[in-house]
Design an enzyme around this catalytic site. Sequence first.
Site, PDB file in Angstrom:
ATOM      1  CB  CYS A 123      -0.889  -0.312   1.313  1.00  0.00           C
ATOM      2  SG  CYS A 123      -0.385  -0.036   2.497  1.00  0.00           S
ATOM      3  CG  HIS A 140      -1.603  -4.658  15.724  1.00  0.00           C
ATOM      4  ND1 HIS A 140      -0.902  -3.497  15.103  1.00  0.00           N
ATOM      5  CD2 HIS A 140      -0.908  -5.778  14.373  1.00  0.00           C
ATOM      6  CE1 HIS A 140      -0.638  -3.454  13.722  1.00  0.00           C
ATOM      7  NE2 HIS A 140      -0.606  -5.104  13.240  1.00  0.00           N
ATOM      8  CD  GLU A 165      -3.169   1.033  12.733  1.00  0.00           C
ATOM      9  OE1 GLU A 165      -2.621   0.351  11.869  1.00  0.00           O
ATOM     10  OE2 GLU A 165      -4.185   1.189  12.743  1.00  0.00           O
ATOM     11  CG  ASN A 214      -2.729  -5.864   5.775  1.00  0.00           C
ATOM     12  OD1 ASN A 214      -2.175  -6.484   4.783  1.00  0.00           O
ATOM     13  ND2 ASN A 214      -1.826  -5.440   6.520  1.00  0.00           N
ATOM     14  CB  SER A 230       3.331  -5.855   5.212  1.00  0.00           C
ATOM     15  OG  SER A 230       2.331  -6.471   5.667  1.00  0.00           O
TER      16      SER A 230
HETATM   17  S1  SF4 Z   1      -2.545  -0.184   5.389  1.00  0.00           S
HETATM   18 FE1  SF4 Z   1      -2.079   0.908   7.345  1.00  0.00          FE
HETATM   19  S2  SF4 Z   1       0.515   1.744   6.173  1.00  0.00           S
HETATM   20 FE2  SF4 Z   1      -1.013   1.090   4.111  1.00  0.00          FE
HETATM   21  S3  SF4 Z   1      -2.217   3.210   3.669  1.00  0.00           S
HETATM   22 FE3  SF4 Z   1      -3.364   2.112   4.973  1.00  0.00          FE
HETATM   23  S4  SF4 Z   1      -2.835   2.677   7.253  1.00  0.00           S
HETATM   24 FE4  SF4 Z   1      -1.221   3.253   5.997  1.00  0.00          FE
END
Ligand code: SF4
Length: 296
Positions: free
Chosen positions: A13, A128, A130, A235, A280
């Site tokens: 992303c 997590h 975050e 994710n 990622s």
């Molecule tokens: S998934 Fe997470 S790292 Fe990727 S753009 Fe969205 S908030 Fe940012």
Amino acid sequence: MPKVVTATYAGVCFGVKRAVDILDKALDTGREEGRPVLMFGPLIHNPRFIESYRDRGVEIVDRSGIRDHAVIVIRSHGITRDEEEYLKTFSDLRIIDTTCPFVQRIHRLVAERSRDGWAIVVLGDAAHAEVEGFVSRIDGPYFVHPPDLSDTAVTALDRFLRAHEKFFAVAQTTSQPDHFRQLIERMGSICRETRCAFEYQNTVCDATFQRQETARELAHAMDAMVVIGGRNSSNTAKLFAIVSAENPRSFWIEAPADLTAADRETLRGVEAIGLTAGASTPDDQITELAEFLEAL
Ligand code: SF4
């Protein structure tokens, strides 16, 4: 030979691409200034990616491994307020922050609202990094609602809502939009009853939404699905939950070698395989997997 279709939105992303670009520049800075480059926890949740940077001399450290005269790179999903303060205690530490701007926005939102007296509700996984970053910036009461919306969580939310007067809700960026919608409906209905004030910001990231929606559609249309991404990637876990609910022939791997002989046999027997990847997962890992599946 099965046909392989990659989801329209899959893999890295904006925030991860930005973090990797910044990390590459940090390596240049380290070289130019003769400083070791330290990564404060994994930059992104992709073990193969992290290993490739370890091979290039980057050290992955926790708090105890941070030292002066180094470059320290902060991960894309952010750090806690306490960790931020700790970094400031060093006199010659070059701090390079890759925290995604969407995550930084949530830091600001919860900090401002809690200072203004709002009780904060966060949809997400409390363990997590975050979410730990969000709650560390809240000055006042907060409640982290787990993503599963279980009866126990709903009961605890009820109790929290009845104990305060105004609420502000946000979500971990990788949450399923449906879960956030259900949470908002639940909070709205309790607040109508108790006459409390209630506001929210939908902070589910668009990248997450696009990846989840296209994965769901693809899983429905394909005979089998393969999801590639780190086992520690939140994710990717959610992508897998979505595709496996849609298609029972779904596999989650970090690399093609994770597919067992039985998995490969199953995939060889289908006409069309869908492929998707966590936010990622670098492009080269997706291409490698697509080529592997096409050659089955
Ligand atoms: S998934 Fe997470 S790292 Fe990727 S753009 Fe969205 S908030 Fe940012």
